[in-house]
Scaffold this active site. Structure first.
Site, PDB file in Angstrom:
ATOM      1  N   CYS A  75       0.685  -1.312  -0.214  1.00  0.00           N
ATOM      2  CA  CYS A  75      -0.047  -0.108   0.239  1.00  0.00           C
ATOM      3  C   CYS A  75       0.772   1.235  -0.269  1.00  0.00           C
ATOM      4  O   CYS A  75       0.275   2.431  -0.388  1.00  0.00           O
ATOM      5  CB  CYS A  75      -0.962  -0.060   1.125  1.00  0.00           C
ATOM      6  SG  CYS A  75      -1.865  -1.440   1.140  1.00  0.00           S
ATOM      7  N   HIS A  78      -3.348   6.819   2.534  1.00  0.00           N
ATOM      8  CA  HIS A  78      -4.002   5.571   1.842  1.00  0.00           C
ATOM      9  C   HIS A  78      -5.424   5.109   2.556  1.00  0.00           C
ATOM     10  O   HIS A  78      -5.664   5.466   3.819  1.00  0.00           O
ATOM     11  CB  HIS A  78      -2.844   4.741   2.556  1.00  0.00           C
ATOM     12  CG  HIS A  78      -3.210   3.110   2.095  1.00  0.00           C
ATOM     13  ND1 HIS A  78      -3.869   2.882   0.735  1.00  0.00           N
ATOM     14  CD2 HIS A  78      -3.313   2.079   2.787  1.00  0.00           C
ATOM     15  CE1 HIS A  78      -4.066   1.531   1.048  1.00  0.00           C
ATOM     16  NE2 HIS A  78      -3.882   1.286   1.997  1.00  0.00           N
ATOM     17  N   ASN A 109     -10.089  -0.473  -0.017  1.00  0.00           N
ATOM     18  CA  ASN A 109      -8.737  -0.425  -0.099  1.00  0.00           C
ATOM     19  C   ASN A 109      -8.165  -0.833  -1.243  1.00  0.00           C
ATOM     20  O   ASN A 109      -8.256  -2.050  -1.551  1.00  0.00           O
ATOM     21  CB  ASN A 109      -8.251  -1.096   1.117  1.00  0.00           C
ATOM     22  CG  ASN A 109      -6.847  -1.066   1.391  1.00  0.00           C
ATOM     23  OD1 ASN A 109      -6.108  -0.738   0.467  1.00  0.00           O
ATOM     24  ND2 ASN A 109      -6.406  -1.518   2.424  1.00  0.00           N
TER      25      ASN A 109
HETATM   26  O1  UT7 Z   1      -3.970  -1.529   3.541  1.00  0.00           O
HETATM   27  C1  UT7 Z   1      -2.787  -1.626   4.275  1.00  0.00           C
HETATM   28  C2  UT7 Z   1      -2.975  -2.832   5.362  1.00  0.00           C
HETATM   29  N1  UT7 Z   1      -4.203  -3.039   5.752  1.00  0.00           N
HETATM   30  C3  UT7 Z   1      -4.886  -2.581   6.615  1.00  0.00           C
HETATM   31  O2  UT7 Z   1      -4.679  -1.300   6.810  1.00  0.00           O
HETATM   32  C4  UT7 Z   1      -6.095  -3.182   7.299  1.00  0.00           C
HETATM   33  C5  UT7 Z   1      -6.107  -2.611   8.720  1.00  0.00           C
HETATM   34  N2  UT7 Z   1      -7.237  -3.244   9.261  1.00  0.00           N
HETATM   35  C6  UT7 Z   1      -8.504  -3.202   9.482  1.00  0.00           C
HETATM   36  O3  UT7 Z   1      -9.059  -2.494   8.575  1.00  0.00           O
HETATM   37  C7  UT7 Z   1      -9.254  -4.134  10.188  1.00  0.00           C
HETATM   38  O4  UT7 Z   1      -8.544  -4.736  11.354  1.00  0.00           O
HETATM   39  C8  UT7 Z   1     -10.337  -4.833   9.825  1.00  0.00           C
HETATM   40  C9  UT7 Z   1     -11.508  -3.877   9.155  1.00  0.00           C
HETATM   41  C10 UT7 Z   1      -9.818  -5.664   8.824  1.00  0.00           C
HETATM   42  C11 UT7 Z   1     -10.992  -5.543  10.940  1.00  0.00           C
HETATM   43  O5  UT7 Z   1     -11.775  -4.997  11.917  1.00  0.00           O
HETATM   44  P1  UT7 Z   1     -11.248  -4.986  13.562  1.00  0.00           P
HETATM   45  O6  UT7 Z   1     -12.150  -4.055  14.214  1.00  0.00           O
HETATM   46  O7  UT7 Z   1      -9.801  -5.003  13.647  1.00  0.00           O
HETATM   47  O8  UT7 Z   1     -11.857  -6.523  13.662  1.00  0.00           O
HETATM   48  P2  UT7 Z   1     -11.094  -8.092  14.194  1.00  0.00           P
HETATM   49  O9  UT7 Z   1     -10.418  -8.427  13.083  1.00  0.00           O
HETATM   50  O10 UT7 Z   1     -10.694  -7.499  15.610  1.00  0.00           O
HETATM   51  O11 UT7 Z   1     -12.446  -8.706  14.565  1.00  0.00           O
HETATM   52  C12 UT7 Z   1     -13.641  -8.490  15.343  1.00  0.00           C
HETATM   53  C13 UT7 Z   1     -14.623  -9.336  15.672  1.00  0.00           C
HETATM   54  C14 UT7 Z   1     -14.035 -10.942  15.309  1.00  0.00           C
HETATM   55  O12 UT7 Z   1     -15.056 -11.624  16.254  1.00  0.00           O
HETATM   56  P3  UT7 Z   1     -14.784 -11.850  17.734  1.00  0.00           P
HETATM   57  O13 UT7 Z   1     -13.422 -12.681  17.892  1.00  0.00           O
HETATM   58  O14 UT7 Z   1     -14.586 -10.864  18.506  1.00  0.00           O
HETATM   59  O15 UT7 Z   1     -16.058 -12.653  18.155  1.00  0.00           O
HETATM   60  C15 UT7 Z   1     -14.153 -11.268  13.999  1.00  0.00           C
HETATM   61  O16 UT7 Z   1     -14.418 -12.548  13.837  1.00  0.00           O
HETATM   62  O17 UT7 Z   1     -15.444  -9.163  13.976  1.00  0.00           O
HETATM   63  C16 UT7 Z   1     -15.412 -10.458  13.635  1.00  0.00           C
HETATM   64  N3  UT7 Z   1     -15.457 -10.214  12.036  1.00  0.00           N
HETATM   65  C17 UT7 Z   1     -16.502 -10.018  11.471  1.00  0.00           C
HETATM   66  N4  UT7 Z   1     -17.754  -9.914  11.639  1.00  0.00           N
HETATM   67  C18 UT7 Z   1     -18.758  -9.575  10.667  1.00  0.00           C
HETATM   68  C19 UT7 Z   1     -14.234 -10.145  11.339  1.00  0.00           C
HETATM   69  N5  UT7 Z   1     -14.568  -9.994  10.164  1.00  0.00           N
HETATM   70  C20 UT7 Z   1     -16.085  -9.879  10.155  1.00  0.00           C
HETATM   71  C21 UT7 Z   1     -16.939  -9.382   9.000  1.00  0.00           C
HETATM   72  N6  UT7 Z   1     -18.305  -9.403   9.240  1.00  0.00           N
HETATM   73  N7  UT7 Z   1     -16.517  -9.167   8.004  1.00  0.00           N
END
Ligand code: UT7
Length: 325
Positions: free
Chosen positions: A112, A252, A282
């Site tokens: 990125c 970004h 993204n």
């Molecule tokens: O481009 C440069 C590199 N990439 C990035 O910058 C990405 C940076 N990261 C992010 O944007 C975020 O981490 C995400 C949007 C990918 C995820 O958001 P988050 O707030 O970090 O969520 P998480 O991974 O901590 O997951 C929280 C919960 C989990 O459930 P439990 O374990 O709390 O029960 C996940 O299983 O949300 C769950 N979850 C979802 N639920 C519904 C993960 N993905 C989804 C989904 N829909 N698509």
């Protein structure tokens, strides 16, 4: 002598994939995706469309705005992690498409952060006197390396390309400073396992779904905010500027919560932070040049503005650049 952006262009696929469409593929909801990322929809390449397809269209738009012909280009750099082929470079394919026979062409891989890495490289060649006119492109078709059964990552990404023409300029406008940083010890937070020399094409690659990107989103998120703030401050300080001097931040477009956190830490009001990830998701190396082209074509940039680009991505890599528009 420094590099000055004299033209911008972008190109995205026509096909729109909304959060409601993704809900049909994985266990998720529009509400979760919007709340956690700010993304409502993204563009997805159709069959017969490749990274070079969008890179070429974006390039032609930028060249037209700059009034530069392809033959005048000394250099073409494409930032991408989804090249058409492992080799030749996507830059060579663009060169062939636009008939820029006098240019040296190569790709840059910094995920990125790739666009700022590539633009900084072009600027350094211009400052050395070796190059007068360069074309710098960020282009991705991430939909081909996204695991559409992994809800942790598939909600995030989109396809498209953005491009700029950079020309040597001895005046006050143009690129001021850039800062490029990497920490390879975090390489496995965001990567594509195959195909490559570690995992060449095989049945195992298919069975273990190694041809799809792996991301530990939450860890990346936490590191991104700190790194982007550090990069922005360093590049501003190098030029003798402070956050108050910024007219527009083009970050970004990874996640609206990351962008909001950076804006807050830099003390910027919302209107000084460009956001379009609600419509494009993204797009990795393409996100900043697509946003820059939109900002330029919609009158958000004015002559003399201080513009700050700021990015973070796989590698891990991060980078910032300041320029006077
Ligand atoms: O481009 C440069 C590199 N990439 C990035 O910058 C990405 C940076 N990261 C992010 O944007 C975020 O981490 C995400 C949007 C990918 C995820 O958001 P988050 O707030 O970090 O969520 P998480 O991974 O901590 O997951 C929280 C919960 C989990 O459930 P439990 O374990 O709390 O029960 C996940 O299983 O949300 C769950 N979850 C979802 N639920 C519904 C993960 N993905 C989804 C989904 N829909 N698509």
């Amino acid at each position: 002598m420094r590099g000055r952006v004299t033209g911008t262009g972008s190109a995205v696929p026509e096909k729109v994939l909304t959060n409601f469409d993704i809900k049909k593929l994985v266990d998720t909801s529009d509400e979760w995706i919007v709340t956690r990322s700010g993304i409502k929809e993204r563009r997805i390449a159709s069959e017969g469309e490749f990274t070079s397809t969008f890179a070429t269209r974006a390039a032609l738009n930028a060249l037209q705005m700059a009034g530069v012909t392809p033959e005048e280009l000394d250099m073409i750099i494409v930032a991408t992690v989804t090249p058409d082929f492992q080799f030749p470079s996507t830059a060579c394919l663009v060169q062939s498409n636009i008939k820029a026979q006098n240019a040296a062409a190569f790709d840059v891989s910094a995920a990125c952060s790739g666009f700022i890495y590539a633009l900084s490289t072009a600027d350094k060649f211009i400052r050395s006197g070796a190059v007068r006119k360069a074309l710098v492109i960020g282009a991705e078709v991430l939909s081909r390396i996204v695991d559409w059964s992994d809800r942790n990552s598939c909600i995030l990404f989109g396809d498209g390309a953005g491009a700029v023409v950079v020309e040597a300029d001895s005046g006050d406008k143009g690129i001021l400073d850039s800062m490029l940083k990497s920490d390879g010890s975090y390489w496995d937070l965001l990567y594509l396992p195959a195909p490559g020399s570690r995992n060449p094409a095989s049945q195992k690659v298919l069975d273990e779904r190694l041809m799809y990107l792996r991301m530990q989103g939450n860890d990346v998120f936490k590191l991104a905010v700190r790194a982007m703030e550090e990069a922005a401050n360093q590049v501003l300080t190098a030029g003798g500027y402070s956050c108050d001097d910024i007219d527009l931040l083009v970050p970004h477009q990874a996640n609206k919560r990351i962008i909001d956190a950076i804006g807050k830490r830099l003390g910027l009001p919302d209107e000084k932070v460009y956001v379009n990830l609600d419509r494009f998701g993204n797009t990795s190396a393409a996100s900043i040049p697509i946003a820059l082209d939109e900002a330029n074509r919609t009158g958000r940039l004015h002559s003399g503005n201080l513009l700050l680009l700021d990015s973070f991505g796989g590698g891990l890599t991060w980078a910032a650049m300041s320029m006077i528009w």
